[in-house]
Design an enzyme around this catalytic site. Sequence first.
Site, PDB file in Angstrom:
ATOM      1  N   HIS A   1       0.802  -1.228   0.000  1.00  0.00           N
ATOM      2  CA  HIS A   1       0.000   0.000   0.000  1.00  0.00           C
ATOM      3  C   HIS A   1       0.829   1.270   0.000  1.00  0.00           C
ATOM      4  O   HIS A   1       0.281   2.360  -0.127  1.00  0.00           O
ATOM      5  CB  HIS A   1      -0.940   0.024   1.210  1.00  0.00           C
ATOM      6  CG  HIS A   1      -0.232   0.341   2.497  1.00  0.00           C
ATOM      7  ND1 HIS A   1       0.533  -0.573   3.160  1.00  0.00           N
ATOM      8  CD2 HIS A   1      -0.156   1.482   3.206  1.00  0.00           C
ATOM      9  CE1 HIS A   1       1.044  -0.004   4.243  1.00  0.00           C
ATOM     10  NE2 HIS A   1       0.651   1.240   4.294  1.00  0.00           N
TER      11      HIS A   1
HETATM   12  C1  UD1 Z   1      -2.395   5.600   5.616  1.00  0.00           C
HETATM   13  C2  UD1 Z   1      -1.129   6.082   6.321  1.00  0.00           C
HETATM   14  C3  UD1 Z   1      -0.064   5.014   6.260  1.00  0.00           C
HETATM   15  C4  UD1 Z   1      -0.577   3.693   6.783  1.00  0.00           C
HETATM   16  C5  UD1 Z   1      -1.819   3.324   5.995  1.00  0.00           C
HETATM   17  C6  UD1 Z   1      -2.391   2.011   6.462  1.00  0.00           C
HETATM   18  C7  UD1 Z   1      -0.577   8.474   6.248  1.00  0.00           C
HETATM   19  C8  UD1 Z   1       0.264   9.488   5.601  1.00  0.00           C
HETATM   20  N1  UD1 Z   1      -0.585   7.265   5.674  1.00  0.00           N
HETATM   21  O1  UD1 Z   1      -2.094   5.467   4.241  1.00  0.00           O
HETATM   22  O2  UD1 Z   1       1.022   5.419   7.049  1.00  0.00           O
HETATM   23  O3  UD1 Z   1       0.411   2.713   6.629  1.00  0.00           O
HETATM   24  O4  UD1 Z   1      -2.777   4.362   6.177  1.00  0.00           O
HETATM   25  O5  UD1 Z   1      -3.508   1.682   5.745  1.00  0.00           O
HETATM   26  O6  UD1 Z   1      -1.217   8.755   7.237  1.00  0.00           O
HETATM   27  N2  UD1 Z   1      -9.500   4.809   1.459  1.00  0.00           N
HETATM   28  C9  UD1 Z   1     -10.680   4.127   1.487  1.00  0.00           C
HETATM   29  N3  UD1 Z   1     -11.225   3.836   2.696  1.00  0.00           N
HETATM   30  C10 UD1 Z   1     -10.626   4.168   3.871  1.00  0.00           C
HETATM   31  C11 UD1 Z   1      -9.407   4.854   3.826  1.00  0.00           C
HETATM   32  C12 UD1 Z   1      -8.847   5.159   2.611  1.00  0.00           C
HETATM   33  O7  UD1 Z   1     -11.248   3.807   0.464  1.00  0.00           O
HETATM   34  O8  UD1 Z   1     -11.179   3.845   4.938  1.00  0.00           O
HETATM   35  C13 UD1 Z   1      -8.903   5.131   0.151  1.00  0.00           C
HETATM   36  C14 UD1 Z   1      -9.119   6.573  -0.219  1.00  0.00           C
HETATM   37  O9  UD1 Z   1      -9.564   6.618  -1.512  1.00  0.00           O
HETATM   38  C15 UD1 Z   1      -7.753   7.193  -0.125  1.00  0.00           C
HETATM   39  C16 UD1 Z   1      -6.797   6.013  -0.233  1.00  0.00           C
HETATM   40  O10 UD1 Z   1      -7.515   4.870   0.212  1.00  0.00           O
HETATM   41  O11 UD1 Z   1      -7.507   8.135  -1.114  1.00  0.00           O
HETATM   42  C17 UD1 Z   1      -5.579   6.195   0.617  1.00  0.00           C
HETATM   43  O12 UD1 Z   1      -5.940   6.477   1.971  1.00  0.00           O
HETATM   44  P1  UD1 Z   1      -5.096   7.500   2.862  1.00  0.00           P
HETATM   45  O13 UD1 Z   1      -5.719   7.609   4.193  1.00  0.00           O
HETATM   46  O14 UD1 Z   1      -4.841   8.733   2.078  1.00  0.00           O
HETATM   47  O15 UD1 Z   1      -3.674   6.830   3.000  1.00  0.00           O
HETATM   48  P2  UD1 Z   1      -3.241   5.313   3.151  1.00  0.00           P
HETATM   49  O16 UD1 Z   1      -2.604   4.918   1.887  1.00  0.00           O
HETATM   50  O17 UD1 Z   1      -4.343   4.470   3.679  1.00  0.00           O
END
Ligand code: UD1
Length: 365
Positions: free
Chosen positions: A206
């Site tokens: 991820h």
């Molecule tokens: C975040 C953390 C990372 C951690 C990871 C675990 C930061 C900078 N990054 O990254 O350190 O290892 O979480 O998962 O804080 N999304 C969903 N549902 C959710 C959450 C996210 O669909 O419940 C999708 C969204 O479209 C979003 C993408 O996943 O754009 C990424 O989510 P985001 O919270 O931006 O960062 P992670 O990659 O999850």
Amino acid sequence: LKTIVVAGARPNFMKVAPIIRAMRRRADEFTPILVHTGQHYDAQMSDAFLRDLELPEPDVYLGVGSGTHAEQTAAVMTRFEPIVARERPDWVVVVGDVNSTLACALVCAKMCVKVAHVEAGLRSRDRTMPEEINRLLTDQIADLLLTPSPDADENLLREGISPERIKLVGNVMIDSLFENLARAARSNVRERLGLQVGQYIVATLHRPSNVDEPQTLARLLGAFDEIGKALPVIFPAHPRTEARLDEFNLRGCYSAERVRLIEPLGYLDFLQLFSGARLVLTDSGGIQEETTALGIPCLTLRENTERPITVTMGTNKIVGTDRARIVEEASRALTEEIRRAPTRIPLWDGRTADRILDALLEASR
Ligand code: UD1
């Protein structure tokens, strides 16, 4: 002590659960308030974890959701500030290295409310990683730095942080791991997927550096596909990764039999799944630690790690993202049978939460 405990994203929930539980047990000393920022909000990324870890309903839900780093960090700050103003806690506890960690620490620093950072001092020395920025800045402004391993203490001292602010307490995520092993063993995840212990590989991806760039993601999937000829690779895909597969049109670059893409699993199912794996391939930080604690061989698909103790004392190996290297290391891991007795890293003993509470009391005197 009135203490706000902050959780934002999936890797935070298994760190706050033992802290909340210990605070409830020591109710004469602590009044915990659980704040969920809503950085992760999906049923699979959040609710399943709260349920599996038997966390109480959050007292406060900030509902910030996804966004750019600036949007997400700012939204957490804006919504967290009035909560701190209203509650005036003795301490705020933040964990890990996600955007919510830094955002809440920064709010507290400006309001002169004491902050403790759990999992302080880890450093990848790679500033292109958003988490590294979160770690560096959180540790600069937190009052109490609770570290998981001696390398973390050394990093902090080297950054000029005074030793009185640093306390080695161990790894609180391992509290959750040990606490939940027996419950995880009741999960039927292997039956659901038709898998036998030791006859499959688990992969997770991820990190933005691995999944946001089409060539890199294609290369890693190509490696999984090659490795999948030996044993099936079970790949629970993070929503970020899932979205990129479609965006970059990469669903065709692996065979669905060799690389079995599944939805993200809850905490207990995932624990049961990887604890029976022959090998784990990951770019996660937490999984490097969990595999070490259980003695499962792990190949980390990154150029560096902020958790070097999993390499020096554990089962982890940093192999980068070159396809040939990953395939070669995986085939070596599969033939050499490098599964080892679980390593007991000092203070990764399931009792870190109580040491965190003791450190908070000590720092309040
Ligand atoms: C975040 C953390 C990372 C951690 C990871 C675990 C930061 C900078 N990054 O990254 O350190 O290892 O979480 O998962 O804080 N999304 C969903 N549902 C959710 C959450 C996210 O669909 O419940 C999708 C969204 O479209 C979003 C993408 O996943 O754009 C990424 O989510 P985001 O919270 O931006 O960062 P992670 O990659 O999850």
